[in-house]
Design a protein around this motif. Structure first.
Motif, short mmCIF file in Angstrom:
data_model
loop_
_atom_site.label_atom_id
_atom_site.label_comp_id
_atom_site.label_asym_id
_atom_site.label_seq_id
_atom_site.Cartn_x
_atom_site.Cartn_y
_atom_site.Cartn_z
N ILE A 120 100.81 -1.14 38.86
CA ILE A 120 102.15 -0.86 38.06
C ILE A 120 102.97 -0.05 38.67
O ILE A 120 104.21 -0.23 39.02
N VAL A 121 102.91 1.07 39.31
CA VAL A 121 103.35 2.07 39.94
C VAL A 121 104.02 1.13 41.14
O VAL A 121 105.08 1.50 41.59
N LEU A 132 108.47 -1.31 44.17
CA LEU A 132 109.14 -2.65 44.64
C LEU A 132 110.45 -2.44 44.07
O LEU A 132 111.69 -3.01 44.66
N PHE A 133 110.71 -2.36 42.74
CA PHE A 133 112.10 -2.43 41.91
C PHE A 133 112.70 -1.56 42.51
O PHE A 133 113.93 -1.75 42.76
N LEU A 134 112.35 -0.22 42.70
CA LEU A 134 113.21 1.01 43.13
C LEU A 134 113.76 0.36 44.58
O LEU A 134 114.99 0.86 44.82
N HIS A 191 120.29 -2.63 47.13
CA HIS A 191 121.51 -3.28 46.32
C HIS A 191 122.82 -2.22 46.56
O HIS A 191 123.65 -2.42 46.87
N LYS A 192 122.14 -1.17 46.15
CA LYS A 192 123.34 -0.02 45.99
C LYS A 192 123.75 0.42 47.35
O LYS A 192 124.98 0.53 47.24
#
Length: 259
Positions: free
Chosen positions: A174-175, A180-182, A188-189
């Motif tokens: 989960i971590v 990966l999402f971060l 992207h940012k």
């Protein structure tokens, strides 16, 4: 060099079966399925067009299949970490052999799908050998570029998972998914900042030759393919970041295994 070639030979002995299975699967998906659809479901479907589309999709996602196989093979061997720890080869060679073999596997699979694509195109219209070779080269270049980036990120995330698993158990996954999402969100940012655009999204472009190599083949099926906004500065940055992540991941993986 002889030692490294020996490691590559060992990788072949361990993984040649999955390459064979992947090749058979590729042929079934790109040739067998369009043929069966045309023969038994809808004879009006352009079989060569469907074959080309299926081969294109498979070429795009081959790097994901190879990345998964890389992690699977790596983790299987890390269950017996004592073999690696007592090996005379340095850790970067052990990992490097797996990375190079993954690139080799990707090359075989993408070459197979591009050959299918070229054959499908040749049936529909006359293409020169030079055009065919250019097309096959650019598809392999794009796939290899995606694979190199994917392997570096995959190794980083897998090493993070192995490290956290000692403390969190199954919750480590989960971590890693959150990480990966971060990474995706942060990338992207950053790429949307004005300063990034002003510096890296300017100057010479590298997409021109890609479009020229692919366009004659794509137009046979009355389709359009155009890659926009690939800049040399951003390409160089991407390769540098990938290299840094790769080196860091190998060093961290070595530390985790030796703990």
């Amino acid at each position: 060099m002889k030692r490294f070639l020996g490691l590559l030979k060992r990788e072949w002995q361990l993984q040649y079966k999955w390459i064979f299975v992947a090749c058979v699967f590729s042929i079934i998906v790109t040739v067998g399925i369009p043929y069966l659809v045309n023969k038994y479901i809808d004879a009006s479907i352009d079989q060569n067009n469907v074959t080309f589309i299926m081969a294109t999709i498979l070429s795009i996602f081959t790097f994901l299949i190879v990345s998964v196989q890389f992690v699977k093979n790596l983790n299987r061997e890390l269950r017996h970490a004592d073999i690696w720890l007592h090996s005379t080869a340095p850790f970067y060679e052990l990992i490097g052999a797996k990375l190079i073999f993954s690139l080799f596997s990707n090359l075989i699979l993408v070459l197979l799908t591009t050959v299918v694509m070229v054959v499908a195109v040749s049936i529909e219209g006359k293409m020169t050998i030079v055009q065919d070779i250019k097309f096959m080269f650019v598809v392999n270049y794009l796939s290899t570029s995606m694979l190199v980036s994917a392997l570096s990120l995959t190794l980083l995330l897998n090493t993070c998972y192995l490290y956290l698993k000692k403390w969190l158990g199954r919750f480590a996954m989960i971590v890693v998914m959150l990480l990966l999402f971060l990474i995706s969100y942060g990338t992207h940012k950053i790429t949307n900042y004005g300063l990034y655009s002003d510096f890296f999204l300017n100057g010479p472009k590298t997409n021109g030759w890609i479009n020229r190599f692919m366009d004659p083949i794509i137009q046979v099926f009355h389709s359009d393919f155009f890659i926009e906004d690939l800049y040399l500065r951003e390409d160089i940055l991407s390769w540098l970041v990938t290299l840094i992540i790769m080196i860091f991941s190998i060093k961290w993986c070595e530390k985790v295994v030796k703990e």
